[in-house]
Design a protein around this motif. Structure first.
Motif, mmCIF file in Angstrom:
data_model
loop_
_atom_site.group_PDB
_atom_site.id
_atom_site.type_symbol
_atom_site.label_atom_id
_atom_site.label_comp_id
_atom_site.label_asym_id
_atom_site.label_seq_id
_atom_site.Cartn_x
_atom_site.Cartn_y
_atom_site.Cartn_z
ATOM 1 N N ILE A 1 -8.173 -60.176 -40.857
ATOM 2 C CA ILE A 1 -7.018 -59.489 -40.271
ATOM 3 C C ILE A 1 -5.773 -60.370 -40.332
ATOM 4 C CG2 ILE A 1 -6.072 -58.535 -38.133
ATOM 5 C CD1 ILE A 1 -8.969 -57.729 -37.396
ATOM 6 N N VAL B 1 -4.319 -50.980 -40.151
ATOM 7 C CA VAL B 1 -5.474 -50.392 -39.463
ATOM 8 C C VAL B 1 -6.294 -51.497 -38.799
ATOM 9 C CG1 VAL B 1 -7.649 -49.143 -39.784
ATOM 10 C CG2 VAL B 1 -5.576 -48.373 -40.964
ATOM 11 N N LEU B 2 -6.518 -52.586 -39.537
ATOM 12 C CA LEU B 2 -7.274 -53.712 -38.992
ATOM 13 C C LEU B 2 -6.515 -54.402 -37.860
ATOM 14 C CD1 LEU B 2 -8.659 -55.275 -42.300
ATOM 15 C CD2 LEU B 2 -9.948 -54.025 -40.558
ATOM 16 N N LEU C 1 -7.069 -52.630 -34.663
ATOM 17 C CA LEU C 1 -8.393 -53.022 -34.163
ATOM 18 C C LEU C 1 -8.349 -54.407 -33.545
ATOM 19 C CD1 LEU C 1 -11.466 -52.592 -33.925
ATOM 20 C CD2 LEU C 1 -11.667 -53.499 -36.269
ATOM 21 N N TRP D 1 -7.049 -54.195 -30.018
ATOM 22 C CA TRP D 1 -8.017 -53.579 -29.105
ATOM 23 C C TRP D 1 -9.173 -54.528 -28.798
ATOM 24 C CZ3 TRP D 1 -7.059 -49.837 -25.985
ATOM 25 C CH2 TRP D 1 -6.102 -48.883 -26.319
ATOM 26 N N ILE D 2 -9.582 -55.341 -29.768
ATOM 27 C CA ILE D 2 -10.605 -56.360 -29.505
ATOM 28 C C ILE D 2 -10.095 -57.361 -28.474
ATOM 29 C CG2 ILE D 2 -11.845 -58.322 -30.511
ATOM 30 C CD1 ILE D 2 -12.051 -56.697 -33.106
ATOM 31 N N TRP E 1 -10.182 -55.750 -25.052
ATOM 32 C CA TRP E 1 -11.559 -55.721 -24.538
ATOM 33 C C TRP E 1 -11.975 -57.104 -24.056
ATOM 34 C CZ3 TRP E 1 -15.358 -58.585 -27.133
ATOM 35 C CH2 TRP E 1 -16.642 -58.463 -26.612
ATOM 36 N N GLY F 1 -3.657 -53.427 -26.254
ATOM 37 C CA GLY F 1 -4.204 -52.518 -27.254
ATOM 38 C C GLY F 1 -3.216 -51.437 -27.656
ATOM 39 N N SER G 1 -1.222 -51.175 -31.243
ATOM 40 C CA SER G 1 -1.368 -49.978 -32.072
ATOM 41 C C SER G 1 -0.016 -49.414 -32.465
ATOM 42 C CB SER G 1 -2.182 -48.918 -31.326
ATOM 43 O OG SER G 1 -3.495 -49.374 -31.084
ATOM 44 N N SER H 1 1.389 -51.553 -35.217
ATOM 45 C CA SER H 1 0.753 -51.216 -36.494
ATOM 46 C C SER H 1 1.317 -49.923 -37.064
ATOM 47 C CB SER H 1 -0.762 -51.090 -36.304
ATOM 48 O OG SER H 1 -1.323 -52.301 -35.851
#
Length: 225
Positions: free
Chosen positions: A18, A74-75, A78, A81-82, A85, A99, A103, A106
């Motif tokens: 990424i 797209v990555l 992600l 969001w990782i 989390w 997150g 997004s 992106s």
């Protein structure tokens, strides 16, 4: 019969992809444009060279830029969001925004990428909105994450280093604005070099975050139903 054990996978190899894919894409496109004589050879981190957007306008680089950057965005969504989390598991309040903001950043660069190579006022406006939104939102995400990591004993040193890098990014952006106001038309000679420098620092920040993933051995667990 014994139930299969859950499979765990380290996340830092994904993080490396990424963090490095955007840098690899823009530098590859620059070399392709050079080799196809679409652009004159120069050092993108010095005076009088080409913008990042110029690397993906013509020839094979046009398709490589779009494919590489759309995949990267797209990555990147992600990636944030990782991080959300991860911080949620540490009960960090600032993580509730990361997150969503990541997004949106992106999505902004997706808009920039799709409008690249098209002439007219509307594509130009979309590109400007896209790149400014991406830079601003990504900086906020990185700042929130860095501050959150600094508040944790296990990652305090790494968080402090990330905050220092965030400060450097901000200083470079402010210098860019000051030089634009002071130099006028002459600023065009170094505007693109500053843009390349900002993108390099932003992706280095992501790379250092991935180094923290590796330090804390961040993993994802896949459970069999």
């Amino acid at each position: 019969m014994c139930a299969p054990k859950p499979a765990t996978h380290r996340l830092y190899p994904l993080g490396l992809l990424i963090a490095l894919l955007p840098l690899f894409t823009i530098h590859l496109c620059l070399l392709l444009s050079f080799s196809e004589n679409k652009l004159e050879w120069c050092n993108p981190y010095w005076l009088d060279c080409h913008s990042i957007s110029a690397t993906g306008r013509h020839g094979l680089a046009y398709f490589v830029f779009k494919g590489g950057m759309l995949t990267a965005m797209v990555l990147l969504a992600l990636f944030w969001w990782i991080n959300q989390w991860w911080l949620n598991n540490q009960t960090t309040k600032a993580s509730v925004l990361i997150g969503w903001l990541g997004s949106l950043a992106s999505l902004a660069l997706v808009i920039y990428t799709l409008s690249l190579g098209h002439d007219g006022n509307i594509p130009y406006l979309l590109r400007r909105i896209g790149v400014i939104s991406y830079l601003g939102l990504t900086f906020i995400c990185q700042l929130l994450l860095s501050a959150s990591l600094q508040r944790k004993a296990a990652t305090q040193v790494q968080g402090r280093h990330l905050l220092m890098l965030s400060t450097l990014i901000l200083v470079l952006a402010l210098i860019s604005l000051a030089l634009d106001a002071a130099l006028g038309a002459q600023y065009k000679r170094l505007e693109n070099a500053i843009e390349w420098g900002l993108i390099l620092l932003i992706n280095l920040h992501a790379l250092f975050i991935v180094a923290v993933w590796r330090k804390v051995d961040l993993r994802v667990t896949l459970r069999h139903q």
